[in-house]
Write a protein that holds these residues in place. Structure first.
Motif, PDB file in Angstrom:
ATOM      1  N   TYR A   1       0.815  -1.222   0.000  1.00  0.00           N
ATOM      2  CA  TYR A   1       0.000   0.000   0.000  1.00  0.00           C
ATOM      3  C   TYR A   1       0.848   1.271   0.000  1.00  0.00           C
ATOM      4  O   TYR A   1       0.353   2.364  -0.187  1.00  0.00           O
ATOM      5  CB  TYR A   1      -0.932   0.035   1.213  1.00  0.00           C
TER       6      TYR A   1
ATOM      7  N   GLU B   1      -0.545   3.379  -7.085  1.00  0.00           N
ATOM      8  CA  GLU B   1      -1.177   2.388  -7.949  1.00  0.00           C
ATOM      9  C   GLU B   1      -0.440   2.276  -9.298  1.00  0.00           C
ATOM     10  O   GLU B   1      -0.249   1.192  -9.831  1.00  0.00           O
ATOM     11  CB  GLU B   1      -2.632   2.802  -8.177  1.00  0.00           C
TER      12      GLU B   1
ATOM     13  N   ARG C   1      -4.131   8.628   0.984  1.00  0.00           N
ATOM     14  CA  ARG C   1      -4.632   7.382   0.415  1.00  0.00           C
ATOM     15  C   ARG C   1      -4.208   6.199   1.275  1.00  0.00           C
ATOM     16  O   ARG C   1      -4.980   5.299   1.558  1.00  0.00           O
ATOM     17  CB  ARG C   1      -4.093   7.168  -0.995  1.00  0.00           C
TER      18      ARG C   1
ATOM     19  N   ALA D   1      -6.787   3.793   2.853  1.00  0.00           N
ATOM     20  CA  ALA D   1      -6.724   2.401   2.404  1.00  0.00           C
ATOM     21  C   ALA D   1      -6.507   1.445   3.572  1.00  0.00           C
ATOM     22  O   ALA D   1      -7.127   0.383   3.637  1.00  0.00           O
ATOM     23  CB  ALA D   1      -5.607   2.230   1.371  1.00  0.00           C
TER      24      ALA D   1
ATOM     25  N   ARG E   1      -8.994  -1.506   4.522  1.00  0.00           N
ATOM     26  CA  ARG E   1      -8.466  -2.862   4.529  1.00  0.00           C
ATOM     27  C   ARG E   1      -8.742  -3.534   5.877  1.00  0.00           C
ATOM     28  O   ARG E   1      -9.121  -4.689   5.953  1.00  0.00           O
ATOM     29  CB  ARG E   1      -6.964  -2.821   4.251  1.00  0.00           C
TER      30      ARG E   1
ATOM     31  N   ILE F   1      -6.961   6.996  -4.757  1.00  0.00           N
ATOM     32  CA  ILE F   1      -7.998   7.236  -3.732  1.00  0.00           C
ATOM     33  C   ILE F   1      -9.367   7.164  -4.389  1.00  0.00           C
ATOM     34  O   ILE F   1     -10.297   6.573  -3.843  1.00  0.00           O
ATOM     35  CB  ILE F   1      -7.866   8.605  -3.020  1.00  0.00           C
TER      36      ILE F   1
ATOM     37  N   LEU G   1     -10.322   3.640  -4.945  1.00  0.00           N
ATOM     38  CA  LEU G   1     -10.639   2.966  -3.697  1.00  0.00           C
ATOM     39  C   LEU G   1     -12.058   3.322  -3.252  1.00  0.00           C
ATOM     40  O   LEU G   1     -12.852   2.454  -2.882  1.00  0.00           O
ATOM     41  CB  LEU G   1      -9.622   3.380  -2.634  1.00  0.00           C
TER      42      LEU G   1
END
Ligand code: ATP
Ligand code: MG
Length: 612
Positions: A318, A322, A448, A452, A456, A492, A495
């Motif tokens: 993470y 991305e 982010r 995230a 998660r 973000i 997500l």
């Protein structure tokens, strides 16, 4: 007769009547007029027209009921007045002028009065038929009970009263409800609210719904603690502007019981109060164990991650953007790195526990990790600890790691063995967790990462063996236009889109707000089971995302005062127009008065605090 707001009114003279003459009253209802369907104004299954006697006053946005006998059966039509009309009997403006001979002081000896009529759109027909009411049917002003039926409260799986139904300019028609089946996952999920800055009162609205949800959950926990189907709510609130939401456990100094308490009491909340026992988190400062300054003197906890925390929670990948992860060489090296750092054990019940490996002298801090990757990058392939990666990929890994570790300031602990990772998993209904993102405003990558890790953790908490069935995590993210702008493909946004599209069934519910839905990812707006509209600009309302709104609703939305909202839920044929109570908790530091509230004096005891 009782008016819709509960006050008694005189014999047969209903609210909104401007003449001395009484209007016939049938049962509890006040007759407002009669359905008429002349050429050009025929009744349809969608709307009907009705005329109004001179003694009655009809207003746009009133709720009405029409009883009509069709083919020997009686049907009830519930309607919303879209517009009122007044016509004279003159054929043209010239005729009007000629009547007075152009003299404003002239009183003609014979006047012929005009007439008033209104157009109502049909919200519901009971029994459900798709037909039009017959002419000459009586039209009544809706009572509280009618308003509930008009907006299907009787058919809702779990109604939650969140405001008072507006019934014309001044009147109210009881409590307005949304259906938790549409909000929390059974049929639909998520809620977004739209409105111009300040006047749209978006953040307060989301918090009000959250407050009412928490209250309901706590009630059910008290009344039937062992019921597996009771409502369980765990709110997680991201603070994105200043440290505004770091005061929601303090009374609002603008809350005036004289003016504001009544609306709460009509919702059967006797003593509204601030949120209690709120946990606040802000990012940890580099070099010490304190959170960044938030303006709150006490009760804020720091959050941060050491390398060990990252490995334990499976968050290593993470750290990278991305776009980097989509590079297959890079994602291969990060996967290898994570595996090399991780010792994973699976217990008999299937739960996996991870820890940082130490069998081959693995680094234990970010600083060590940086040193180690640099050595690896420089080494010959045969000497590398992890084989099979190009030198270029190693160098990219070094560059990315340096960037993220150095830019994170305190969020990633460079030399510490232990950080203070966020733990948002809960076992049952719990008080809100507020997590600050505002201090990371200049580091979207890190924002982010925080968002995230929270999602998660929630997914793991909901799917692990210790998963608490039916616990709903409500995650509130303000300013969606910043975090999930339309057309953006950044991590973000992706997500949040995934949460909106897929996480409802996993018990993760998004509460979002934006000034303009037209600037927010369509996926997020389209997937919301409940949408609320506060005062919005005409340009915004003209955008395709609001195309489904009728003319009447659009005009209403442009003129809404701060304490009113239009609620849009799939099974409403027209938006529900509500008055929302004034927040009893501070919405920002300027509104913070009194003392922090803990469970013992929270909720229904605010009055005691105000009286102190
Ligand atoms: N129901 C209400 N009735 C009257 N005033 C309200 C109500 N709710 C909130 N307000 C007032 O309006 C102010 C602004 O509300 P809020 O912060 O919710 O707006 P916002 O739409 O989120 O604004 P921004 O776009 O700046 O984030 C609050 O500080 C509060 O004093
Ligand atoms: Mg706001």
């Amino acid at each position: 007769v009782e008016a819709t707001d509960g006050t008694a009114i005189g014999d047969g003279v209903g609210p909104g009547l401007n003449g001395a003459a009484a209007i016939p009253v049938s049962g509890q209802r006040v007759v407002l007029g009669k359905v008429a369907a002349p050429e050009g104004q025929e009744a349809t299954s969608d709307h009907f027209y009705f005329w109004v006697p001179a003694t009655a006053l009809v207003e746009r946005s009133q709720l009405v009921v029409c009883e009509s006998v069709i083919a020997t059966r009686q049907y009830t039509f519930y309607g919303l007045v879209e517009e009122t009309y007044r016509g004279s009997r003159k054929r043209s403006m010239a005729g009007e002028v000629d009547e007075a001979d152009g003299d404003v002081g002239y009183q003609p000896p014979f006047v012929s009065d005009g007439y008033t009529y209104a157009k109502a759109s049909i919200l519901r027909t009971e029994p459900a038929v798709l037909t039009s009411p017959r002419e000459r049917s009586d039209v009544y002003l809706a009572t509280d009970a009618d308003a509930r039926l008009a907006y299907q409260v009787d058919e809702m799986g779990q109604p939650l009263g969140i405001g008072l139904v507006k019934n014309g300019g001044e009147q109210l028609a009881g409590v307005g409800c949304i259906d938790l089946d549409y909000l929390l996952g059974a049929i639909g999920g998520h809620m977004v609210v739209n409105g111009t800055t300040g006047r749209g009162t978006k953040t307060s609205f989301l918090l009000t719904v959250l407050w009412l949800l928490l209250r309901l959950a706590r009630r059910q926990a008290k009344e039937r603690p062992s019921d597996p189907n009771r409502l369980r709510i765990a709110p997680i609130i991201f603070n994105v502007k200043g440290f505004d939401l770091f005061y929601i456990d303090r009374p609002n100094n603008r809350f005036d019981p004289g003016a504001h308490l009544g609306d709460w009491q009509r919702l059967e909340v006797d003593g509204p109060g601030p949120f209690a026992n709120v946990s606040y988190y802000a990012v940890q400062q580099p070099g010490n164990s304190l959170p960044v300054p938030t303006g709150r003197s006490e009760g804020v906890q720091p959050y941060s991650w050491s390398l060990r925390d990252l490995v334990q929670q499976g968050l290593v990948t993470y750290l990278f953007a991305e776009a980097d992860i989509q590079d297959s060489n890079f994602s291969a090296i990060t996967d290898d790195l994570e595996a090399w750092l991780t010792n994973e054990r699976t217990a008999n019940d299937g739960t996996a526990t991870r820890s940082l490996r130490a069998d081959r002298g693995q680094p234990t801090t970010f600083q060590d990790l940086l040193k180690w990757t640099r050595q690896q990058a420089k080494a010959k392939e045969a000497d590398r600890e992890l084989g099979g990666h190009h030198s270029g990929t190693w160098q990219k890994l070094v560059r990315r790691l340096i960037k993220v570790v150095y830019e994170s300031r305190g969020a990633l602990r460079r030399d510490d063995q232990e950080g203070n990772p966020l733990n948002v998993a809960r076992a049952d209904t719990s008080d809100p967790i507020v997590i600050d993102l505002a201090a990371l405003a200049d580091q979207p990558e890190l924002q982010r990462f925080v968002v995230a890790t929270v999602f998660r953790q929630l997914v793991t908490a909901r799917t692990g063996s210790a998963a608490v069935r039916d616990l709903v995590y409500v995650v509130m993210i303000d300013e969606l236009n910043r975090f999930a702008p339309r057309g953006a493909r950044d991590p973000i946004t992706q997500l949040i889109e995934t949460v909106a599209a897929e996480m409802r069934s996993q018990g993760i519910i998004l509460f979002g707000a934006q000034q303009q839905a037209s600037k927010v990812s369509e996926k997020v707006i389209e997937n919301a089971g409940v949408r609320a509209l506060g005062k919005s600009g005409s340009l915004e309302l003209a955008s395709p995302i609001w195309r489904f709104l009728g003319d009447g609703a659009r005009r209403k939305a442009e003129a809404l005062p701060p304490n009113e909202k239009l609620l849009i839920q799939d099974n409403f044929r027209e938006p529900l127009h509500l008055r929302v109570p004034f927040p009893a908790w501070a919405m920002n530091p300027r509104e913070a008065g009194g003392e922090t509230v803990s469970r013992a004096d929270g909720g229904d005891d605010l009055m005691a605090i105000i009286d102190k």
